[in-house]
Design a protein around this motif. Structure first.
Motif, PDB file in Angstrom:
ATOM      1  N   ILE A 183      -5.367  14.785   7.893  1.00 50.32           N
ATOM      2  CA  ILE A 183      -6.484  14.070   7.254  1.00 50.32           C
ATOM      3  C   ILE A 183      -5.965  13.253   6.074  1.00 50.32           C
ATOM      4  CG2 ILE A 183      -8.638  14.358   5.998  1.00 50.32           C
ATOM      5  CD1 ILE A 183      -8.883  14.832   8.999  1.00 50.32           C
ATOM      6  N   ALA A 184      -5.081  13.837   5.281  1.00 51.79           N
ATOM      7  CA  ALA A 184      -4.524  13.101   4.136  1.00 51.79           C
ATOM      8  C   ALA A 184      -3.724  11.894   4.595  1.00 51.79           C
ATOM      9  CB  ALA A 184      -3.645  14.039   3.306  1.00 51.79           C
ATOM     10  N   ALA A 185      -2.930  12.072   5.652  1.00 46.56           N
ATOM     11  CA  ALA A 185      -2.134  10.956   6.159  1.00 46.56           C
ATOM     12  C   ALA A 185      -3.028   9.851   6.696  1.00 46.56           C
ATOM     13  CB  ALA A 185      -1.188  11.460   7.250  1.00 46.56           C
ATOM     14  N   SER A 186      -4.104  10.227   7.351  1.00 46.93           N
ATOM     15  CA  SER A 186      -5.018   9.213   7.898  1.00 46.93           C
ATOM     16  C   SER A 186      -5.702   8.419   6.787  1.00 46.93           C
ATOM     17  CB  SER A 186      -6.066   9.888   8.780  1.00 46.93           C
ATOM     18  OG  SER A 186      -5.456  10.580   9.845  1.00 46.93           O
ATOM     19  N   ALA A 187      -6.190   9.128   5.752  1.00 40.55           N
ATOM     20  CA  ALA A 187      -6.880   8.443   4.668  1.00 40.55           C
ATOM     21  C   ALA A 187      -5.919   7.558   3.876  1.00 40.55           C
ATOM     22  CB  ALA A 187      -7.545   9.470   3.750  1.00 40.55           C
ATOM     23  N   ALA A 188      -4.766   8.128   3.511  1.00 41.73           N
ATOM     24  CA  ALA A 188      -3.799   7.346   2.745  1.00 41.73           C
ATOM     25  C   ALA A 188      -3.215   6.216   3.584  1.00 41.73           C
ATOM     26  CB  ALA A 188      -2.684   8.260   2.235  1.00 41.73           C
ATOM     27  N   GLY A 189      -2.973   6.484   4.864  1.00 42.12           N
ATOM     28  CA  GLY A 189      -2.414   5.452   5.729  1.00 42.12           C
ATOM     29  C   GLY A 189      -3.364   4.288   5.930  1.00 42.12           C
ATOM     30  N   TRP A 190      -4.647   4.594   6.102  1.00 44.81           N
ATOM     31  CA  TRP A 190      -5.605   3.510   6.289  1.00 44.81           C
ATOM     32  C   TRP A 190      -5.675   2.630   5.045  1.00 44.81           C
ATOM     33  CZ3 TRP A 190     -10.119   1.832   4.035  1.00 44.81           C
ATOM     34  CH2 TRP A 190     -10.849   0.872   4.768  1.00 44.81           C
ATOM     35  N   VAL A 191      -5.716   3.265   3.872  1.00 50.29           N
ATOM     36  CA  VAL A 191      -5.702   2.481   2.634  1.00 50.29           C
ATOM     37  C   VAL A 191      -4.393   1.717   2.508  1.00 50.29           C
ATOM     38  CG1 VAL A 191      -5.761   2.622   0.113  1.00 50.29           C
ATOM     39  CG2 VAL A 191      -7.287   4.059   1.467  1.00 50.29           C
ATOM     40  N   GLY A 192      -3.302   2.317   2.985  1.00 48.95           N
ATOM     41  CA  GLY A 192      -1.995   1.691   2.851  1.00 48.95           C
ATOM     42  C   GLY A 192      -1.812   0.444   3.687  1.00 48.95           C
ATOM     43  N   PHE A 193      -2.442   0.374   4.863  1.00 52.32           N
ATOM     44  CA  PHE A 193      -2.227  -0.813   5.711  1.00 52.32           C
ATOM     45  C   PHE A 193      -3.452  -1.713   5.838  1.00 52.32           C
ATOM     46  CE2 PHE A 193      -3.613   2.298   8.992  1.00 52.32           C
ATOM     47  CZ  PHE A 193      -4.633   1.583   9.596  1.00 52.32           C
ATOM     48  N   ALA A 194      -4.620  -1.229   5.462  1.00 55.76           N
ATOM     49  CA  ALA A 194      -5.835  -2.011   5.682  1.00 55.76           C
ATOM     50  C   ALA A 194      -6.428  -2.592   4.419  1.00 55.76           C
ATOM     51  CB  ALA A 194      -6.887  -1.144   6.380  1.00 55.76           C
ATOM     52  N   VAL A 195      -5.993  -2.164   3.254  1.00 52.97           N
ATOM     53  CA  VAL A 195      -6.580  -2.606   1.996  1.00 52.97           C
ATOM     54  C   VAL A 195      -5.548  -3.427   1.232  1.00 52.97           C
ATOM     55  CG1 VAL A 195      -7.604  -1.855  -0.189  1.00 52.97           C
ATOM     56  CG2 VAL A 195      -8.066  -0.577   1.908  1.00 52.97           C
ATOM     57  N   ASP A 196      -5.998  -4.510   0.621  1.00 54.83           N
ATOM     58  CA  ASP A 196      -5.131  -5.364  -0.203  1.00 54.83           C
ATOM     59  C   ASP A 196      -5.410  -5.101  -1.675  1.00 54.83           C
ATOM     60  OD1 ASP A 196      -3.858  -6.695   1.947  1.00 54.83           O
ATOM     61  OD2 ASP A 196      -5.606  -8.004   2.196  1.00 54.83           O
ATOM     62  N   LEU A 197      -4.408  -4.571  -2.364  1.00 51.41           N
ATOM     63  CA  LEU A 197      -4.515  -4.284  -3.786  1.00 51.41           C
ATOM     64  C   LEU A 197      -3.191  -4.625  -4.455  1.00 51.41           C
ATOM     65  CD1 LEU A 197      -6.385  -0.847  -3.739  1.00 51.41           C
ATOM     66  CD2 LEU A 197      -7.332  -3.030  -4.513  1.00 51.41           C
ATOM     67  N   PRO A 198      -3.194  -4.790  -5.765  1.00 53.79           N
ATOM     68  CA  PRO A 198      -1.935  -5.072  -6.456  1.00 53.79           C
ATOM     69  C   PRO A 198      -0.970  -3.888  -6.356  1.00 53.79           C
ATOM     70  CG  PRO A 198      -3.816  -5.621  -7.834  1.00 53.79           C
ATOM     71  CD  PRO A 198      -4.343  -4.869  -6.655  1.00 53.79           C
TER      72      PRO A 198
END
Length: 459
Positions: A183-198
């Protein structure tokens, strides 16, 4: 007729005769002097205590040595030693050179012992070179690379072990490490590849998302135990399967975790702004996750030993009924413990996604770490720094096992057997104490009985 002035008579009947020649006090002093002269000194054996004397107190070095030999830390160390000894025996038996030399053992027994020594020493030297330092490399920077690999493997083990160990201290068994890591990998991974942040902010947001996801997943077990009394072992094991199939479905579904335009159940690569920075440069794999593991160790130590919440955790773990009588909300402690435990295990999952497997992950991202964390917590005796050391040891097993297999042809399964034996010996402290003849905890040191010689009557 007896003479009144005879000293023997005065000894038998003190104070019976009183004449002008002496008072009763004089006769008493005479009797004492006579009895002292007639009693020989009592001798004792060297190193024993005379009858009636106060026994000597043991020295502080003796007390310290006994505390070490009766403590739990020595059991963990000796469990590792025993496992390595058994591993050496297995390495010798599976080596082809040893088997060949054993065929003519009675003709030339020395060849067999030489083959055993070369097999075992070669395997453990390769283990050292693959996990600590490779002295065959031309310079120090290249030689120290195995140690950095050990720390890289140890990073998720330390984080997950802290989560399992904290739950142990509260009297709960968090067996759901695999599901919480997924679950942690899925949540962090989705933010890691799908969200644009500085940069840096992206990494922090992904880290927090993964830890919160794992905390909420573990909190389900804590809430069910607090509200319904459901056993956390059963609940967390079932949640492992739920998380596995849920993540597997998301990896096969476009728009969720599956990489666009791909038929493989794998995520896209993480964006550079979300990846953990390297600690020692591009030639090493050690990343910022190790710093987070060290910080988590300090935080858990502070929680358990310096905070009121940690006091309540330890009280509930020792005796929940007594804690409830003293005013502690035991049900709330169960929920809080599982939330924190899940967040720590989630840190392990985030480290895998943002630090190790940055090119995308599949459903095997946990790599068995969720179950290895149980072994790490047991070896570390559920103490933060003990878990930290145990995590590094198991990281060395992972890094050195591949070197043993490549250099000496030792099956990697032997390393897994050694890890399993460590758990076996830790789970049986009386066996370890019996093998090394250690005193049992709480037993007092045996005192030598005084040896009294037979008194001889004075003639």
């Amino acid at each position: 007729m007896s003479d009144p002035n005879d000293p023997d008579v005065s000894l038998e009947q003190p104070g019976a005769i009183d004449d002008a020649s002496g008072t009763s006090a004089d006769r008493a002093s005479t009797s004492t002097a006579t009895s002292v002269e007639s009693e020989p000194p009592v001798t004792t054996a060297p190193g024993t205590t005379a009858p009636g004397a106060t026994p000597e107190e043991p020295s502080r070095w003796t007390i310290a040595l006994r505390e070490i030999t009766t403590g739990n830390a020595i059991i963990s160390v000796l469990a590792v030693v025993l496992a390595l000894i058994v591993g050496a025996i297995m390495i010798a038996f599976t080596d082809e050179r040893v088997q060949e030399a054993a065929g003519y053992f009675f003709a030339r027994p020395g060849d067999t012992f030489i083959a055993i020594w070369e097999s075992v020493s070669g395997a453990y030297v390769a283990f050292f070179q693959g996990s600590i330092y490779n002295f065959r490399r031309p310079d120090f920077v290249a030689g120290i690379r195995p140690l950095t690999e050990t720390l890289t493997f140890a990073t998720p083990l330390i984080a997950a072990g802290l989560g399992v160990g904290l739950a142990f201290r509260v009297g709960m068994f968090n067996i759901g490490g695999r599901g919480q890591m997924l679950i942690a990998a899925s949540a962090a991974g989705w933010v890691g590849f799908a969200v644009d942040l500085p940069m840096y902010l992206h990494m922090i947001v992904a880290l927090i998302a993964g830890m919160i996801g794992a905390a909420l997943w573990a909190g389900i077990a804590g809430l069910l135990k607090a509200r319904t009394g459901a056993h956390e072992v059963i609940v967390t094991i079932m949640l492992n399967y739920v998380a596995l199939y849920l993540v597997s479905w998301m990896l096969r579904t476009p728009g969720l975790l599956q990489a666009p335009g791909s038929n493989n159940p794998k995520t896209p690569a993480m964006k550079d702004t979300a990846i953990f920075p390297e600690l020692l440069g591009p030639q090493f794999n050690l990343h910022f996750g190790f710093i987070l593991a060290v910080a988590a160790t300090v935080l858990v130590w502070w929680i358990l030993n310096r905070s009121s919440l940690g006091f309540q955790f330890r009280a509930v773990g020792e005796n929940p009924n007594a804690a409830r009588v003293s005013g502690i909300n035991v049900k709330s402690m169960y929920v809080y413990a599982m939330l924190i435990s899940g967040a720590l295990i989630g840190l392990a999952g985030v480290s895998q996604v943002l630090g190790t497997v940055t090119t995308g992950f599949s459903s095997g991202i946990d790599a068995g770490i969720g179950f290895d964390a149980i072994t790490v917590a047991l070896l570390g005796r559920s103490t933060p720094w003990g878990i930290f050391a145990a995590g590094i040891l198991f990281g060395a097993f992972k890094a050195g096992g591949f070197s043993m297999q490549a250099a000496e042809g030792v099956p990697i399964d032997i390393v897994l057997v050694v890890q399993s034996l460590i758990v076996l010996f830790i789970a049986a402290p009386p066996l370890v104490r019996a093998i090394f003849r250690l005193p049992a905890p709480g037993s007092a040191p045996k005192r030598q009985r005084p040896i009294v010689t037979k008194e001889v009557k004075a003639k």
